[in-house]
Design a protein around this motif. Structure first.
Motif, PDB file in Angstrom:
ATOM      1  N   GLY A  77       0.795  -1.225   0.000  1.00  0.00           N
ATOM      2  CA  GLY A  77       0.000   0.000   0.000  1.00  0.00           C
ATOM      3  C   GLY A  77       0.820   1.262   0.000  1.00  0.00           C
ATOM      4  N   ASP A  78       2.147   1.151  -0.212  1.00  0.00           N
ATOM      5  CA  ASP A  78       3.011   2.326  -0.183  1.00  0.00           C
ATOM      6  C   ASP A  78       3.286   2.894  -1.570  1.00  0.00           C
ATOM      7  N   ALA A  79       2.805   2.251  -2.597  1.00  0.00           N
ATOM      8  CA  ALA A  79       3.040   2.714  -3.967  1.00  0.00           C
ATOM      9  C   ALA A  79       1.820   2.391  -4.815  1.00  0.00           C
ATOM     10  N   ASP A  80       1.857   2.820  -6.063  1.00  0.00           N
ATOM     11  CA  ASP A  80       0.696   2.722  -6.956  1.00  0.00           C
ATOM     12  C   ASP A  80       0.604   1.330  -7.583  1.00  0.00           C
ATOM     13  N   LEU A  81      -0.227   0.477  -7.011  1.00  0.00           N
ATOM     14  CA  LEU A  81      -0.369  -0.889  -7.521  1.00  0.00           C
ATOM     15  C   LEU A  81      -1.013  -0.902  -8.901  1.00  0.00           C
ATOM     16  N   HIS A  82      -2.031  -0.087  -9.099  1.00  0.00           N
ATOM     17  CA  HIS A  82      -2.706  -0.013 -10.395  1.00  0.00           C
ATOM     18  C   HIS A  82      -1.704   0.359 -11.482  1.00  0.00           C
ATOM     19  N   GLY A  83      -0.885   1.361 -11.198  1.00  0.00           N
ATOM     20  CA  GLY A  83       0.118   1.794 -12.167  1.00  0.00           C
ATOM     21  C   GLY A  83       1.159   0.722 -12.435  1.00  0.00           C
ATOM     22  N   LEU A  84       1.559  -0.014 -11.393  1.00  0.00           N
ATOM     23  CA  LEU A  84       2.543  -1.073 -11.573  1.00  0.00           C
ATOM     24  C   LEU A  84       1.980  -2.192 -12.442  1.00  0.00           C
ATOM     25  N   PHE A  85       0.733  -2.580 -12.195  1.00  0.00           N
ATOM     26  CA  PHE A  85       0.111  -3.615 -13.025  1.00  0.00           C
ATOM     27  C   PHE A  85       0.054  -3.174 -14.485  1.00  0.00           C
ATOM     28  N   ALA A  86      -0.202  -1.890 -14.704  1.00  0.00           N
ATOM     29  CA  ALA A  86      -0.232  -1.372 -16.074  1.00  0.00           C
ATOM     30  C   ALA A  86       1.150  -1.482 -16.720  1.00  0.00           C
ATOM     31  N   LYS A  87       2.197  -1.224 -15.943  1.00  0.00           N
ATOM     32  CA  LYS A  87       3.560  -1.359 -16.463  1.00  0.00           C
ATOM     33  C   LYS A  87       3.866  -2.818 -16.796  1.00  0.00           C
ATOM     34  N   LEU A  88       3.420  -3.724 -15.953  1.00  0.00           N
ATOM     35  CA  LEU A  88       3.632  -5.143 -16.234  1.00  0.00           C
ATOM     36  C   LEU A  88       2.958  -5.540 -17.545  1.00  0.00           C
ATOM     37  N   ARG A  89       1.765  -5.040 -17.724  1.00  0.00           N
ATOM     38  CA  ARG A  89       1.052  -5.345 -18.973  1.00  0.00           C
ATOM     39  C   ARG A  89       1.801  -4.781 -20.170  1.00  0.00           C
ATOM     40  N   GLN A  90       2.286  -3.545 -20.025  1.00  0.00           N
ATOM     41  CA  GLN A  90       3.046  -2.911 -21.090  1.00  0.00           C
ATOM     42  C   GLN A  90       4.316  -3.700 -21.403  1.00  0.00           C
ATOM     43  N   ALA A  91       4.905  -4.287 -20.368  1.00  0.00           N
ATOM     44  CA  ALA A  91       6.144  -5.059 -20.536  1.00  0.00           C
ATOM     45  C   ALA A  91       5.895  -6.451 -21.097  1.00  0.00           C
ATOM     46  N   GLY A  92       4.627  -6.844 -21.231  1.00  0.00           N
ATOM     47  CA  GLY A  92       4.294  -8.153 -21.777  1.00  0.00           C
ATOM     48  C   GLY A  92       4.672  -9.303 -20.863  1.00  0.00           C
ATOM     49  N   TRP A  93       4.398  -9.136 -19.553  1.00  0.00           N
ATOM     50  CA  TRP A  93       4.863 -10.126 -18.582  1.00  0.00           C
ATOM     51  C   TRP A  93       4.237 -11.503 -18.779  1.00  0.00           C
ATOM     52  N   THR A  94       3.061 -11.576 -19.396  1.00  0.00           N
ATOM     53  CA  THR A  94       2.423 -12.883 -19.584  1.00  0.00           C
ATOM     54  C   THR A  94       3.151 -13.728 -20.635  1.00  0.00           C
ATOM     55  N   ASP A  95       4.145 -13.143 -21.299  1.00  0.00           N
ATOM     56  CA  ASP A  95       4.993 -13.889 -22.234  1.00  0.00           C
ATOM     57  C   ASP A  95       6.395 -14.115 -21.682  1.00  0.00           C
ATOM     58  N   TRP A  96       6.631 -13.723 -20.445  1.00  0.00           N
ATOM     59  CA  TRP A  96       7.936 -13.929 -19.826  1.00  0.00           C
ATOM     60  C   TRP A  96       8.136 -15.418 -19.518  1.00  0.00           C
ATOM     61  N   PRO A  97       9.351 -15.823 -19.144  1.00  0.00           N
ATOM     62  CA  PRO A  97       9.596 -17.227 -18.791  1.00  0.00           C
ATOM     63  C   PRO A  97       8.638 -17.724 -17.707  1.00  0.00           C
ATOM     64  N   GLU A  98       8.341 -19.008 -17.731  1.00  0.00           N
ATOM     65  CA  GLU A  98       7.349 -19.615 -16.855  1.00  0.00           C
ATOM     66  C   GLU A  98       7.599 -19.309 -15.380  1.00  0.00           C
ATOM     67  N   GLU A  99       8.842 -19.432 -14.941  1.00  0.00           N
ATOM     68  CA  GLU A  99       9.139 -19.202 -13.520  1.00  0.00           C
ATOM     69  C   GLU A  99       8.810 -17.772 -13.112  1.00  0.00           C
ATOM     70  N   GLU A 100       9.070 -16.821 -13.984  1.00  0.00           N
ATOM     71  CA  GLU A 100       8.764 -15.424 -13.677  1.00  0.00           C
ATOM     72  C   GLU A 100       7.258 -15.208 -13.622  1.00  0.00           C
ATOM     73  N   ARG A 101       6.544 -15.766 -14.591  1.00  0.00           N
ATOM     74  CA  ARG A 101       5.083 -15.631 -14.590  1.00  0.00           C
ATOM     75  C   ARG A 101       4.472 -16.264 -13.339  1.00  0.00           C
ATOM     76  N   ALA A 102       4.974 -17.438 -12.976  1.00  0.00           N
ATOM     77  CA  ALA A 102       4.421 -18.158 -11.826  1.00  0.00           C
ATOM     78  C   ALA A 102       4.631 -17.384 -10.531  1.00  0.00           C
ATOM     79  N   SER A 103       5.801 -16.790 -10.367  1.00  0.00           N
ATOM     80  CA  SER A 103       6.075 -16.062  -9.126  1.00  0.00           C
ATOM     81  C   SER A 103       5.196 -14.820  -9.019  1.00  0.00           C
ATOM     82  N   LEU A 104       4.967 -14.146 -10.144  1.00  0.00           N
ATOM     83  CA  LEU A 104       4.104 -12.972 -10.124  1.00  0.00           C
ATOM     84  C   LEU A 104       2.650 -13.363  -9.889  1.00  0.00           C
ATOM     85  N   ARG A 105       2.210 -14.436 -10.527  1.00  0.00           N
ATOM     86  CA  ARG A 105       0.820 -14.867 -10.342  1.00  0.00           C
ATOM     87  C   ARG A 105       0.561 -15.308  -8.903  1.00  0.00           C
ATOM     88  N   ALA A 106       1.567 -15.872  -8.269  1.00  0.00           N
ATOM     89  CA  ALA A 106       1.399 -16.265  -6.863  1.00  0.00           C
ATOM     90  C   ALA A 106       1.106 -15.037  -6.013  1.00  0.00           C
TER      91      ALA A 106
END
Length: 243
Positions: free
Chosen positions: A80-109
């Protein structure tokens, strides 16, 4: 959530601290550079990361730079100390759902635990479906885990989602979400009676209004089943039977 955050630190440790994060010379000052690289990753506070988090991928740094700072950005945002909505938007912009499986899994957790906590914490949830969808992740698993929950937090979030969809133009609505909402008719009606009996007048009124909106939102949807976790009977007019 700390164990999930620690796993993100572990997974993304493969992206070393950059010597310098290249940026637009008109947008990023030397003071900005010093702030960003002036402390170890885990010691960077929200203020030091604020400008970078807004400018990342646009005028300051690339995807690998974002990956290096991501664990700390995520930790601060989920806290709650930073902008979560904005960070999620950056992740989307970075195409994180196409990153390596281990990276995707850790973020989804992390996303899954944040979502679960928002649906179950005693205080009114700060979880927002709009914030979650900003990440660009598949909504299915989150909708599945939500369906049928009777906590006030889960119901308030449902009320808010119905309102958001109702005030979105039909063409801009996510058809998957609308189809899922059509399955919540019986759940919403049962919840209305339950919260009314327990004296939660504000929530009961909100559910009643949301139930009326729901028929407009799901006008073309005849599904009266479930989100995959329960069932309800259907009346002849396609709405859930409150029996």
């Amino acid at each position: 959530m700390q164990s999930e955050i620690e796993d993100v630190y572990r997974v993304f440790a493969r992206y070393p601290r950059p010597v310098r994060v290249e940026g637009c010379q008109h947008c990023v000052t030397e003071d900005d550079h010093r702030d960003l690289l002036g402390a170890p990753l885990r010691e960077l506070d929200a203020e030091r990361l604020r400008r970078y988090s807004h400018k990342a991928l646009n005028t300051w740094g690339d995807v690998d730079d974002l990956r290096h700072f991501l664990p700390r950005l995520l930790e601060l945002s989920l806290r709650g100390d930073a902008d979560l909505h904005g960070l999620f938007a950056k992740l989307r912009q970075a195409g994180w759902t196409d990153w390596p499986e281990e990276e995707r899994a850790s973020l989804r957790a992390c996303l899954s635990v944040w979502w679960e906590l928002g649906l179950t914490e005693e205080e009114r949830a700060h979880t927002s479906w709009g914030t979650l969808t900003e990440s660009g992740d598949d909504p299915g698993p989150y909708l599945e885990s939500w369906w049928g929950r009777s906590t006030p937090q889960a119901l308030w979030t449902l009320v808010e989602l119905v309102g958001e969809v109702a005030h979105t133009t039909p063409r801009a609505r996510d058809e998957r979400v609308v189809a899922w909402l059509a399955t919540t008719r019986g759940w919403m009606e049962e919840a209305f009676f339950e919260v009314s009996e327990t004296g939660q007048a504000e929530l009961a009124e909100a559910l009643s209004e949301a139930r009326q909106l729901l028929d407009l939102v799901t006008l073309d949807e005849t599904v009266a089943g479930t989100g995959g976790t329960g069932s309800s009977e259907s009346g002849t007019d396609g709405s859930a039977d409150p029996r």
